[in-house]
Structures are given as structure tokens and as C-alpha cells.
Design a protein around this motif. Structure first.
Motif, PDB file in Angstrom:
ATOM      1  N   SER A   1       2.975   4.774 -12.459  1.00 23.31           N
ATOM      2  CA  SER A   1       3.595   3.480 -12.737  1.00 23.31           C
ATOM      3  C   SER A   1       3.326   2.514 -11.604  1.00 23.31           C
ATOM      4  CB  SER A   1       5.102   3.652 -12.914  1.00 23.31           C
ATOM      5  OG  SER A   1       5.663   2.427 -13.286  1.00 23.31           O
ATOM      6  N   HIS A   2       3.344   1.228 -11.900  1.00 21.67           N
ATOM      7  CA  HIS A   2       3.298   0.256 -10.814  1.00 21.67           C
ATOM      8  C   HIS A   2       4.683  -0.336 -10.579  1.00 21.67           C
ATOM      9  CE1 HIS A   2       2.350  -2.538 -14.287  1.00 21.67           C
ATOM     10  NE2 HIS A   2       3.451  -3.009 -13.790  1.00 21.67           N
ATOM     11  N   ASP A   3       5.648   0.081 -11.413  1.00 17.30           N
ATOM     12  CA  ASP A   3       6.979  -0.502 -11.353  1.00 17.30           C
ATOM     13  C   ASP A   3       7.883   0.387 -10.491  1.00 17.30           C
ATOM     14  OD1 ASP A   3       9.406  -1.605 -11.756  1.00 17.30           O
ATOM     15  OD2 ASP A   3       9.215  -1.785 -13.934  1.00 17.30           O
ATOM     16  N   LEU A   4       8.296  -0.145  -9.355  1.00 16.52           N
ATOM     17  CA  LEU A   4       9.130   0.670  -8.467  1.00 16.52           C
ATOM     18  C   LEU A   4      10.498   0.959  -9.075  1.00 16.52           C
ATOM     19  CD1 LEU A   4       8.156  -0.769  -5.027  1.00 16.52           C
ATOM     20  CD2 LEU A   4       8.034   1.607  -5.678  1.00 16.52           C
TER      21      LEU A   4
ATOM     22  N   LEU B   1       6.794  13.842 -10.366  1.00 18.76           N
ATOM     23  CA  LEU B   1       6.057  13.246  -9.258  1.00 18.76           C
ATOM     24  C   LEU B   1       5.629  11.844  -9.672  1.00 18.76           C
ATOM     25  CD1 LEU B   1       4.560  13.540  -6.479  1.00 18.76           C
ATOM     26  CD2 LEU B   1       2.582  14.246  -7.801  1.00 18.76           C
ATOM     27  N   GLY B   2       6.056  10.845  -8.934  1.00 19.13           N
ATOM     28  CA  GLY B   2       5.678   9.467  -9.242  1.00 19.13           C
ATOM     29  C   GLY B   2       4.440   9.075  -8.470  1.00 19.13           C
ATOM     30  N   LEU B   3       3.474   8.495  -9.162  1.00 17.97           N
ATOM     31  CA  LEU B   3       2.258   8.018  -8.511  1.00 17.97           C
ATOM     32  C   LEU B   3       2.299   6.500  -8.624  1.00 17.97           C
ATOM     33  CD1 LEU B   3      -0.095   9.552  -7.251  1.00 17.97           C
ATOM     34  CD2 LEU B   3      -1.300   9.382  -9.413  1.00 17.97           C
ATOM     35  N   VAL B   4       2.410   5.831  -7.483  1.00 19.55           N
ATOM     36  CA  VAL B   4       2.641   4.386  -7.545  1.00 19.55           C
ATOM     37  C   VAL B   4       1.562   3.651  -6.767  1.00 19.55           C
ATOM     38  CG1 VAL B   4       4.229   4.360  -5.573  1.00 19.55           C
ATOM     39  CG2 VAL B   4       4.454   2.629  -7.309  1.00 19.55           C
ATOM     40  N   GLY B   5       1.231   2.465  -7.210  1.00 19.44           N
ATOM     41  CA  GLY B   5       0.208   1.665  -6.543  1.00 19.44           C
ATOM     42  C   GLY B   5      -0.128   0.439  -7.353  1.00 19.44           C
ATOM     43  N   GLU B   6      -0.889  -0.462  -6.747  1.00 22.04           N
ATOM     44  CA  GLU B   6      -1.308  -1.675  -7.446  1.00 22.04           C
ATOM     45  C   GLU B   6      -2.302  -1.332  -8.544  1.00 22.04           C
ATOM     46  OE1 GLU B   6      -2.452  -5.475  -5.240  1.00 22.04           O
ATOM     47  OE2 GLU B   6      -2.023  -4.052  -3.668  1.00 22.04           O
TER      48      GLU B   6
ATOM     49  N   LEU C   1       4.943  -2.894  -0.572  1.00 20.37           N
ATOM     50  CA  LEU C   1       5.286  -2.674  -1.979  1.00 20.37           C
ATOM     51  C   LEU C   1       6.783  -2.841  -2.203  1.00 20.37           C
ATOM     52  CD1 LEU C   1       3.426   0.400  -3.479  1.00 20.37           C
ATOM     53  CD2 LEU C   1       3.226  -1.969  -4.130  1.00 20.37           C
ATOM     54  N   LEU C   2       7.568  -2.264  -1.307  1.00 24.09           N
ATOM     55  CA  LEU C   2       9.021  -2.348  -1.465  1.00 24.09           C
ATOM     56  C   LEU C   2       9.496  -3.796  -1.321  1.00 24.09           C
ATOM     57  CD1 LEU C   2      10.095   0.842   0.484  1.00 24.09           C
ATOM     58  CD2 LEU C   2      10.361   0.461  -1.952  1.00 24.09           C
ATOM     59  N   ASP C   3       8.811  -4.560  -0.456  1.00 22.64           N
ATOM     60  CA  ASP C   3       9.183  -5.965  -0.297  1.00 22.64           C
ATOM     61  C   ASP C   3       8.809  -6.795  -1.511  1.00 22.64           C
ATOM     62  OD1 ASP C   3      10.299  -5.598   2.114  1.00 22.64           O
ATOM     63  OD2 ASP C   3       8.518  -6.112   3.271  1.00 22.64           O
TER      64      ASP C   3
END
Lengths: 281, 268
Positions: A219-222, A44-49, A261-263
Motif C-alpha cells: 500500500s502507499h496509504d499509511l 507484513l506491510g510494504l509501503v512506498g511511493e 513519508l510520515l510527514d
């Protein structure tokens, strides 16, 4: 053990998790109403700034937040057992054995005063009834499993004698030697260079498939998320704004923030076929 | 004539420590030759330990190399007298990776950005105040942020303050030593856009030191790869970089993470 189907058993269930911090002006919410489930053998990836509450979420699962300054509500259920409200000693038995943690900065995660071997054996013997000899054997095996050369020599070295990439792999060996059900990886590759990043990610992927360990990858790295995660939860301002299967999230992001985020990904020139495009052709 | 010319730099660290006397000195840089033209950006790539940051220090005049020359605007940096070096310093600025440790926590934003101005310019109080406000707005912060202290800023904001300090004297060359590596993706992209804007509006040159191929690609005009203290690859035209056959380039390109989960390079 092979990863099971998406409907597999839930190893970790977090629901209605609220963390507030006590300040002079009253209680300040840090994360509010976080809920997710981690299935066996899945990532499970937890992503955010930065500042979105990713690390606080992982610390609260491990009950590592300071109770004098923070207040935690909600349910954290590990294999049917409620963790929130357990006594200190009981949580200590779970940490490291059933839930392991890999931290961002491997240099700060070890004690500089003891050799890798000392620290490894201490970890093993705290949680098991193994003798010192058996513990050494287990440590050597674990180090070899993460592709570290010369495990015997490595056990005698001090943390500062190893490079960041090697130390990160030692930390993974530490985390995995007792075969925990859940591995929390908090920005495991942020401080590493690109070649080391690739090696560490491959290793995590192998652990996940071979031992059926569930990984909570923060991670913050997509790019890291795209390589590793099966499911993704996007966090913003202490809330989960979107949860989806990884391909679904990259193809059809629903929330405005996810689209932003994707942009924000750095694209390698428009005239230049990027790596993913090259593979697609 | 280029803005900066680095010729045959060789450098090693001599372990003069009591316990390590018998050890051989470790060569960090060997025979490095590079040049940066005005208004250009050189991206310096490499794995950790390749000597990227040491080269950055040598170029900044912080580490005297054992052999070789650093020629900045036609003047040899290590041969010049004190006052010449002082004037060269004005045109040569730096932004480090760790934004928190490169500012004084007891100074507020105004003092941090104002320090180089005080050292080199004689501005009236009014002009000083106005210049700092302008600089803060140039890097995308508010002029009212001048009274804040470093701990009141986020990492991305503080890195902007570092950049504002670096461009305060309108320098010719800025050395960016892993300037975006510690930031999250959103802030990274914002800072890279800011750097590109500043480059075109002030005609700045950069030496962009990084291990992130994507970040380097988005700001640089030429790319160089360092390996074990040597420049292994020098690519004048960055669009050709991904076609290069050199093993260190291939290794680097292969470890770029894919942009979409469908094209994963790590098999399940």
C-alpha cells in the motif's frame, strides 16, 4: 486457528532478490537486494511511493514477470520450498492454491465474458479434484464467508453487474476458498471509497486471525498500514530502507525517508483533534 | 451574489437502450441546491454512486439537467447562446481523476498547456512561449519539461500539467473531480499544497469532489455530503463537521483510518 507469537514459523522467506530489466543501454536494476520474511498469521506491510518497486516485488514472488525482458535473481522460499527456478507448470500449481493474489482494480481482474460462478468453479476445479457440485457448494460457502448477501444469485451475475466494493470481496472469496498459506494484497483498497475500504480491511483482518493466513499487504496509504500491518518494510527506489515493528516505526522512524513519508500524511487541521487523538483521550 | 449558483437540479438517466426499455429511469440527482462564493472551496463528499461526478458534469455544462438552473456569474449556463457559453467556458475549468486519459498522448506538455491559450488568447509567439514556461514553474515543474510527452511524466507530474492547463486562462472556478485520488500519499500532499497556494495567489474557487474526507478537509472552506443523489449535509464551517450527528457524517468519520497503529479501529 489463532495467530501465533512473533517467533512463529516463517511461511515465506525472500532474500537477496534482484530484478533487472533488459534495455538497449544494458541492464537496468528495478529492485535490488530485497529481503524479508513473512511469519504465520502476521501481516507484513510494504509501503512506498509509486514507482518504488512494491508491485514488482509481488509479481516476482509469483513468478509473473516476463523472462524475456526481465532477469530475476535471488531466493524465494515458500514453506521450505524454493520457488525461483521452478518450471512453469509447477509454479502454476502454487499460484492460487498456496499463494493467492488480490489486485488493485477488481474490475480488470475478472473476465467480463463469464459469470462469477463460472470463474469461481474453474478456479476451484483447476486446483482440486472436487466435482462440479462440490465446487459450487464450496463457492457458495466462500461467498457467504465474506458477508456477501444472496450468494446463489451472485454466482449467476457478470462482473460488470457488481459494484467495485462487492467485486473486491468476491476476489477475496476467490483468493481464500482454497485456504492459501500466503495472501498477497496489492493495493486492495485504493480504488474503493471509504466505507468499502473499511469493510474490506476488516475482512482481511478476520481472514488473518481465523485461518492463520499470512498477508503481504502492499500500500502507499499509511492509514491502511497503521490499521493492518504487524511489521512494516519501507521501500524507496527499489530498496528496502527500513524494516520495523509497526508501532516502533510510527513512534521512532529511523530512516530519513520514513520520516518524510510520515510527514506527508494529511493532517486534519491542528486546531481540530484528529481521530487518533480523540481515541487517546 | 455567489460565483456559482446551482438551483433545484434534478437529473436522471433514461435508459433508451433496446433491451432495457421497460426499466424505470434512475434518478441520479434530485433537487440539489448549492452555491459557491468567489475565492471559496466547496468540498463535495460522498460514497461511490452518490451522484457527485454527475453534479460536476452538470456544473461544467456537459450534461443538461432535466430540471433546475446552473447560474454562473449571473448567467444561466444552459439558457445562454453559443458565444456566451464559450466565454463562460473560459472561467470554468476541470481536472479529472485519471491524469493519463485526460491528455492527448501525441501532444507534448507545451501543446497541452498551450491549447486553451490558442483558443482564447491572441498571444505573440514569444509571449506564448514565456507564458507556458511560467505556468510550468507555477505548478512546480521545470520550464524545460515543455518538450516532454505524457508517457515521460509520472502520475503526480502529469496531474500538475493538468492543473497548469486548467489555470492557463486564469479561470474563476475549477472543478476537481477526484483530482488526487489516484496518486500516492506523497504526491497527494504535494498537489493539495499546490492547490492551496494557487487558491490564495489567484483567488480561485474550487469544487472539490472526492470520497476522501482528509483531502477535502485540507482544501475546503465548506463541506457538503451527497447521499443517493441528494445533498444530505451542508456544513458552512468545516471545523464543526466532525461534531455533526448526521448518520452519513458519522459513518464517514468512523471509516477514517487511524493515524497511528496504537489507535486501530479494526480489532485484532
Amino acid at each position: 486457528m489463532s495467530p501465533l507469537s512473533p517467533g512463529a514459523e516463517r511461511v515465506l522467506e525472500v532474500s537477496g532478490l534482484n530484478v533487472t530489466v533488459k534495455t538497449a543501454e544494458g541492464r537496468l536494476p528495478i529492485i535490488s537486494n530485497i529481503g524479508f520474511e513473512l511469519k504465520r498469521g502476521r501481516v507484513l506491510g510494504l509501503v512506498g511511493e509509486s514507482g518504488s518497486g512494491k508491485s514488482v516485488t509481488c509479481l516476482s514472488i509469483l513468478q509473473l514477470l516476463d523472462p524475456t525482458t526481465t532477469c530475476m535473481e535471488g531466493s524465494i522460499c515458500l514453506q521450505g520450498r524454493e520457488l525461483n527456478g521452478l518450471k512453469k507448470e509447477e509454479v502454476r500449481r502454487i499460484r492460487g492454491k498456496e499463494i493467492a493474489l488480490i489486485m488493485q482494480n477488481p474490475m480488470n481482474a475478472f473476465s467480463p465474458l463469464f459469470t462469477i460462478g463460472d470463474q469461481f468453479i474453474e478456479t476451484i476445479r483447476t486446483h482440486t479434484l472436487l466435482t462440479k457440485k462440490q465446487a459450487i457448494e464450496l463457492a457458495l460457502n466462500s461467498l457467504q464467508e465474506v458477508n456477501l448477501p444472496d450468494a446463489f444469485e451472485l454466482m449467476r451475475k457478470y462482473p460488470f453487474q457488481l459494484s467495485g466494493g462487492m467485486l473486491q470481496r468476491v476476489m477475496i472469496a476467490f483468493a481464500m476458498c482454497l485456504r492459501p498459506a500466503v495472501l498477497i494484497a496489492d493495493e486492495p483498497t485504493t480504488s474503493l471509497d471509504m466505507n468499502n475500504q473499511m469493510q474490506v480491511l476488516c475482512l482481511l483482518r478476520r481472514i488473518c486471525t481465523e485461518y492463520g493466513t499470512s498477508i503481504l499487504l502492499i500500500s502507499h496509504d499509511l492509514g491502511v498500514i497503521a490499521e493492518m500491518a504487524d511489521d512494516v518494510a519501507v521501500m524507496q527506489h527499489g530498496r528496502i530502507v527500513e524494516k520495523a515493528e509497526v508501532c516502533e516505526l510510527f513512534d521512532h522512524p529511523q530512516h530519513v525517508y520514513t520520516k518524510e513519508l510520515l510527514d506527508a500524511r494529511i493532517q486534519i487541521g491542528n486546531n481540530q483533534p484528529s481521530k487518533s487523538l480523540m481515541r487517546a483521550q | 451574489m455567489g460565483l456559482l449558483l446551482v438551483e433545484n437540479i434534478t437529473h436522471s438517466y433514461n435508459p433508451s437502450h433496446l433491451f432495457f426499455k421497460n426499466k424505470q429511469s434512475a434518478a441520479v440527482l434530485s433537487d440539489i441546491t448549492l452555491s459557491i462564493e468567489e475565492g471559496q472551496c466547496l468540498g463535495l463528499l460522498g460514497t461511490s454512486g452518490a451522484g457527485k461526478s454527475t453534479l460536476g458534469k452538470v456544473i461544467l455544462g456537459l450534461e443538461k439537467p432535466q430540471k433546475g438552473q446552473v447560474i454562473f456569474q449571473g448567467i444561466d449556463l444552459y439558457d445562454a447562446d453559443k458565444s456566451t457559453r464559450r466565454s463562460i467556458r473560459r472561467d470554468l475549468q476541470v481536472v479529472f481523476q485519471d491524469c493519463y486519459s485526460s491528455v492527448n498522448p501525441r501532444m507534448n506538455a507545451e501543446q497541452i498547456i498551450g491549447e486553451p491559450l490558442q483558443n482564447y488568447e491572441t498571444l505573440s509567439l514569444k509571449e506564448h512561449y514565456r507564458t507556458i514556461g511560467e505556468l510550468l514553474e507555477t505548478v512546480g515543474l521545470k520550464a524545460d519539461d515543455r518538450h516532454k510527452y505524457p508517457h515521460q511524466f509520472s502520475g503526480g507530474q502529469l496531474q500538475r500539467i493538468n492543473i497548469a492547463r486548467a489555470i492557463a486562462l486564469k479561470p474563476k472556478l475549477i472543478v476537481l473531480d477526484e483530482a488526487v485520488s489516484s496518486l500516492d500519499m506523497v504526491n497527494q500532499t504535494k498537489i493539495l499544497c499546490l492547490l492551496n497556494e494557487l487558491k490564495s495567489s489567484f483567488g480561485l474557487s474550487y469544487l472539490f469532489i472526492t470520497h476522501d474526507i482528509k483531502a477535502a478537509y485540507s482544501v475546503s472552506d465548506t463541506l457538503a455530503v451527497m447521499e443517493k443523489g441528494e445533498v444530505a449535509v451542508l456544513c458552512e464551517d468545516k471545523s464543526q463537521f466532525f461534531q455533526l450527528e448526521h448518520p452519513s457524517v458519522r459513518k464517514m468519520v468512523e471509516s477514517v483510518l487511524s493515524e497511528h497503529p496504537r489507535y486501530r479501529s479494526i480489532p485484532k
